[in-house]
Design a protein around this motif. Structure first.
Motif, short mmCIF file in Angstrom:
data_model
loop_
_atom_site.label_atom_id
_atom_site.label_comp_id
_atom_site.label_asym_id
_atom_site.label_seq_id
_atom_site.Cartn_x
_atom_site.Cartn_y
_atom_site.Cartn_z
N PRO A 193 -40.58 4.74 21.44
CA PRO A 193 -39.15 5.35 21.52
C PRO A 193 -38.11 4.34 22.16
O PRO A 193 -36.79 4.41 21.68
CB PRO A 193 -39.44 6.42 22.31
N ASP A 194 -38.34 3.59 23.09
CA ASP A 194 -37.45 2.65 23.94
C ASP A 194 -36.86 1.64 22.68
O ASP A 194 -35.69 1.21 22.77
CB ASP A 194 -37.96 2.03 25.06
N GLU A 195 -37.86 1.12 22.02
CA GLU A 195 -37.51 0.18 20.85
C GLU A 195 -36.69 0.75 20.02
O GLU A 195 -35.37 0.34 19.26
CB GLU A 195 -38.60 -0.04 20.19
N VAL A 196 -36.78 1.97 19.42
CA VAL A 196 -35.87 2.79 18.44
C VAL A 196 -34.58 2.77 19.01
O VAL A 196 -33.70 2.62 18.79
CB VAL A 196 -36.53 3.93 17.97
N ALA A 197 -34.57 3.33 20.49
CA ALA A 197 -33.19 3.63 21.20
C ALA A 197 -32.58 2.26 21.12
O ALA A 197 -31.06 2.36 21.03
CB ALA A 197 -33.57 4.29 22.58
N ARG A 198 -32.96 1.09 21.44
CA ARG A 198 -32.39 -0.17 21.49
C ARG A 198 -31.86 -0.44 20.24
O ARG A 198 -30.82 -1.00 20.22
CB ARG A 198 -33.34 -1.25 22.01
N ALA A 199 -32.73 -0.46 19.14
CA ALA A 199 -32.05 -0.39 17.65
C ALA A 199 -30.72 0.61 17.52
O ALA A 199 -29.87 0.03 16.78
CB ALA A 199 -33.13 -0.37 16.58
N PHE A 200 -31.13 1.65 17.52
CA PHE A 200 -29.66 2.78 17.46
C PHE A 200 -28.68 2.26 18.32
O PHE A 200 -27.69 2.29 17.68
CB PHE A 200 -30.34 4.20 17.72
N ASP A 201 -29.07 1.93 19.54
CA ASP A 201 -27.66 1.43 20.42
C ASP A 201 -27.05 0.44 19.67
O ASP A 201 -25.72 0.31 19.75
CB ASP A 201 -28.12 1.12 21.84
N HIS A 202 -27.58 -0.75 19.53
CA HIS A 202 -26.94 -1.94 18.87
C HIS A 202 -26.50 -1.52 17.46
O HIS A 202 -25.15 -2.13 17.21
CB HIS A 202 -28.04 -2.88 18.44
N LEU A 203 -27.15 -1.02 16.58
CA LEU A 203 -26.64 -0.62 15.31
C LEU A 203 -25.05 0.30 15.51
O LEU A 203 -24.33 0.29 14.57
CB LEU A 203 -27.58 0.19 14.48
N GLU A 204 -25.19 1.30 16.37
CA GLU A 204 -23.90 2.26 16.54
C GLU A 204 -22.92 1.34 17.04
O GLU A 204 -21.79 1.40 16.92
CB GLU A 204 -24.33 3.07 17.49
N GLU A 205 -23.22 0.64 18.30
CA GLU A 205 -22.12 -0.24 18.97
C GLU A 205 -21.45 -1.38 18.16
O GLU A 205 -20.48 -1.61 18.30
CB GLU A 205 -22.60 -0.95 20.14
N SER A 206 -22.32 -1.86 17.20
CA SER A 206 -21.67 -2.81 16.22
C SER A 206 -21.18 -2.13 15.27
O SER A 206 -20.56 -3.05 14.18
CB SER A 206 -22.84 -3.85 15.69
N GLY A 207 -21.04 -1.03 14.90
CA GLY A 207 -20.39 -0.33 13.74
C GLY A 207 -21.08 -0.46 12.24
O GLY A 207 -20.50 0.10 11.63
N LYS A 208 -22.54 -0.57 12.80
CA LYS A 208 -23.26 -0.89 11.30
C LYS A 208 -23.68 0.54 10.73
O LYS A 208 -24.05 0.68 9.59
CB LYS A 208 -24.35 -1.88 11.36
N VAL A 209 -24.06 1.53 11.73
CA VAL A 209 -24.46 2.76 11.25
C VAL A 209 -23.77 3.78 12.23
O VAL A 209 -23.40 3.65 13.60
CB VAL A 209 -25.97 2.89 11.73
N ARG A 210 -23.45 4.84 11.49
CA ARG A 210 -22.56 5.80 11.92
C ARG A 210 -23.27 7.15 12.59
O ARG A 210 -22.84 7.82 13.39
CB ARG A 210 -21.38 6.27 11.42
N ALA A 211 -24.24 7.55 12.00
CA ALA A 211 -25.10 8.60 12.38
C ALA A 211 -26.64 8.16 11.94
O ALA A 211 -26.97 7.41 11.11
CB ALA A 211 -24.71 9.88 11.62
N PHE A 212 -27.59 9.13 12.72
CA PHE A 212 -28.89 8.57 12.76
C PHE A 212 -29.83 10.02 12.48
O PHE A 212 -29.48 10.87 12.89
CB PHE A 212 -29.37 7.89 13.98
N GLY A 213 -30.98 9.73 11.80
CA GLY A 213 -31.92 10.63 11.22
C GLY A 213 -33.16 10.42 11.19
O GLY A 213 -33.68 9.15 11.48
N VAL A 214 -34.15 11.05 10.64
CA VAL A 214 -35.62 10.93 10.21
C VAL A 214 -35.74 11.50 8.99
O VAL A 214 -35.25 12.19 8.45
CB VAL A 214 -36.40 11.25 11.33
N SER A 215 -36.87 11.00 8.61
CA SER A 215 -37.47 11.69 7.21
C SER A 215 -39.17 11.80 7.74
O SER A 215 -39.83 11.02 8.22
CB SER A 215 -37.45 10.52 6.23
N ASN A 216 -39.42 13.15 6.97
CA ASN A 216 -40.98 13.43 7.14
C ASN A 216 -41.48 13.28 8.62
O ASN A 216 -42.68 13.12 8.87
CB ASN A 216 -41.80 12.21 6.25
#
Length: 312
Positions: free
Chosen positions: A129-152
């Motif tokens: 989970p810490d790896e996912v959190a680091r990726a989400f933080d980077h993607l959000e802070e860089s403006g590349k992703v605006r919202a996050f979710g999951v599948s299955n």
């Protein structure tokens, strides 16, 4: 076109989504016709994934190449993509490096600076989970992703992610149709010892969990069943009784049977988004008509029974 909230994102989104999984062998004109039919029906939400179609990011590339959207038109629509599957394995990879590189590949293919939603595509049993959190933080802070979710994902798999991820999980895309509805049907047979329908397959109460936690359910393969090879149930002889009820309701509401299949899902108070997989513009139009059909409780349960599920 009726809209629903996208989790806690603050976005209002259509309850029917255009899935772009099968477009990479389509011509520019065919992709444009599919896109225009979607927009004309009130659909401004387009679902992608890095692994869709013949090669990595190829469906995303086809979408962007065919449409050449202006900046103003890009701002009018929502683009959702997915990451986490490594097809040459196959295996799953929710590492920081893989998630970030996948999103960057999607942005290049889609010719955009950001995606509106990123979903983690099928669970990674080796998730940190810490790896996912680091990726989400980077993607959000860089403006590349605006919202996050999951599948299955099951409820507990989502809870595990949330031990580290600070962004809201706004969506969970799962398989759901009238003829493939364990996430709905198992609750109807709760505590019925001899009913296989009551078996808990998803970690328990996925639909109820998502409603409680404010997570929008997205239904993929909304026309797929489990009998006769697992193909489309509309018109299939293995689903004669279900098709009889669907055809009767279609005549009653003055729509095509496809609209009733969609309406069964959108009738649920969870506010589900239906992810279409068709590449035929007319079928998008027919399906979108199901967005607003107010099936009664009696009609909704009649479809459940006709699909072969127990309604005690």
């Amino acid at each position: 076109m009726r809209t629903v909230p996208l989790g806690s994102s603050g976005l209002s989104v259509p309850n029917v989504v255009a899935g772009m999984m099968r477009i990479d062998d389509k011509t520019d004109a065919e992709v444009r016709a599919l896109y225009q039919a979607s927009r004309d029906a009130g659909i401004d939400f387009f679902d992608h994934a890095d692994i869709y179609a013949r090669s990595l990011h190829s469906a995303e590339e086809r979408f962007a190449q065919a449409l050449s959207l202006s900046g103003a038109e890009r701002a009018e629509i929502r683009l959702q993509t997915k990451a986490g599957i490594v097809p040459e394995g196959p295996y799953f990879d929710f590492s920081y490096e893989h998630l970030v590189s996948s999103v960057e590949g999607s942005l290049r293919a889609l010719r955009t600076d950001y995606v509106d939603v990123l979903l983690l595509h099928r669970p990674d049993a080796l998730v940190e989970p810490d790896e996912v959190a680091r990726a989400f933080d980077h993607l959000e802070e860089s403006g590349k992703v605006r919202a996050f979710g999951v599948s299955n994902h099951t409820p507990r798999q989502i809870d595990l992610l949330r031990t580290a991820v600070r962004q809201p999980i706004v969506a969970n895309q799962v398989q759901l149709s009238i003829a493939h509805a364990p996430v709905v049907a198992q609750g109807l047979a709760a505590n019925m010892e001899t009913a296989s329908q009551s078996a808990v397959l998803d970690g328990g109460g996925l639909v109820e969990y998502c409603r409680i936690e404010g997570i929008t359910i997205q239904a993929w393969s909304p026309l797929q069943g489990t009998r006769g090879g697992g193909g489309v149930f509309l018109g299939h002889p293995e689903y004669a009784e279900l098709n009889r009820v669907i055809d009767d309701l279609a005549g009653r509401y003055g729509v095509e049977p496809l609209a009733i299949a969609v309406a069964w899902i959108t009738r649920h108070p969870a506010g589900v988004q239906v992810v279409l997989g068709t590449t035929t513009p007319a079928r998008v139009t027919d399906a979108a008509a199901g967005s607003d059909i107010p099936l009664t409780r009696a009609e909704w349960y009649a479809l459940v029974r006709a699909a072969g599920y127990i309604v005690p």
